[in-house]
Design an enzyme around this catalytic site. Sequence first.
Site, PDB file in Angstrom:
ATOM      1  N   ILE A 170       0.555 -15.843 -23.767  1.00  0.00           N
ATOM      2  CA  ILE A 170       1.338 -15.984 -22.505  1.00  0.00           C
ATOM      3  C   ILE A 170       1.905 -16.556 -22.537  1.00  0.00           C
ATOM      4  CG2 ILE A 170       1.528 -14.862 -20.397  1.00  0.00           C
ATOM      5  CD1 ILE A 170      -0.859 -13.060 -21.198  1.00  0.00           C
ATOM      6  N   GLU A 171       3.246 -16.777 -21.948  1.00  0.00           N
ATOM      7  CA  GLU A 171       4.442 -18.386 -21.033  1.00  0.00           C
ATOM      8  C   GLU A 171       4.114 -17.659 -19.956  1.00  0.00           C
ATOM      9  OE1 GLU A 171       7.245 -19.805 -19.495  1.00  0.00           O
ATOM     10  OE2 GLU A 171       7.078 -17.722 -19.800  1.00  0.00           O
ATOM     11  N   LEU A 172       3.491 -19.109 -19.076  1.00  0.00           N
ATOM     12  CA  LEU A 172       3.470 -18.602 -17.788  1.00  0.00           C
ATOM     13  C   LEU A 172       4.554 -18.717 -16.247  1.00  0.00           C
ATOM     14  CD1 LEU A 172       0.601 -21.033 -17.449  1.00  0.00           C
ATOM     15  CD2 LEU A 172      -0.032 -18.823 -17.724  1.00  0.00           C
ATOM     16  N   CYS A 199       0.717  -1.225   0.266  1.00  0.00           N
ATOM     17  CA  CYS A 199      -0.286  -0.125  -0.089  1.00  0.00           C
ATOM     18  C   CYS A 199       1.147   1.166   0.044  1.00  0.00           C
ATOM     19  CB  CYS A 199      -1.265   0.231   1.296  1.00  0.00           C
ATOM     20  SG  CYS A 199      -1.694   1.674   1.612  1.00  0.00           S
ATOM     21  N   TYR A 210      -4.872  -0.611  -5.795  1.00  0.00           N
ATOM     22  CA  TYR A 210      -5.200  -1.899  -6.947  1.00  0.00           C
ATOM     23  C   TYR A 210      -5.577  -0.975  -8.287  1.00  0.00           C
ATOM     24  CZ  TYR A 210      -6.290  -3.246  -1.733  1.00  0.00           C
ATOM     25  OH  TYR A 210      -5.383  -3.580  -0.489  1.00  0.00           O
ATOM     26  N   GLU A 211      -5.797  -0.109  -8.507  1.00  0.00           N
ATOM     27  CA  GLU A 211      -6.673   0.259  -9.089  1.00  0.00           C
ATOM     28  C   GLU A 211      -5.119   0.661 -10.602  1.00  0.00           C
ATOM     29  OE1 GLU A 211      -8.854   1.928  -6.145  1.00  0.00           O
ATOM     30  OE2 GLU A 211      -6.920   1.591  -7.177  1.00  0.00           O
ATOM     31  N   ASP A 217      -0.352  -5.640   0.845  1.00  0.00           N
ATOM     32  CA  ASP A 217      -1.486  -5.534   0.267  1.00  0.00           C
ATOM     33  C   ASP A 217      -1.641  -7.105  -0.490  1.00  0.00           C
ATOM     34  OD1 ASP A 217      -3.219  -3.542   1.037  1.00  0.00           O
ATOM     35  OD2 ASP A 217      -1.805  -2.498  -1.091  1.00  0.00           O
TER      36      ASP A 217
END
Length: 116
Positions: A53-55, A31, A72-73, A38
């Site tokens: 996407i390669e994990l 935060c 967060y946003e 968080d």
Amino acid sequence: MNKEIIEVFDNTFPNRDYTIEIVNPEFTSVCPKTGLPDFGTITITYVPDKSCIELKSLKYYFLEFRNAGIFYENITNTILDHLVEACQPKSMTVKTDWNARGGITETVTVSYTAEK
């Protein structure tokens, strides 16, 4: 966050629309107001176009946020922007569900759809 970490691979079924869902239930950041950690769950749902996407690289990308002071946003929108740039999907949604802090939870959802 270093978006260059994200790797992709060729989609072997580019002519078929199908949905990929990726869930990270152990996402962490900090935060920016309190400096406290968080914890949240990140869910990425997308319809790939020419690449996926390669994990393992995604895991390392997520670790970039671990010590970052970020709201967060901002996290949710940044992840969407970076992943769309990396794999150029037909569509993508990023949803972040944040653990309770002071009895309050938050969910942020952002979406992208490619122009036809």
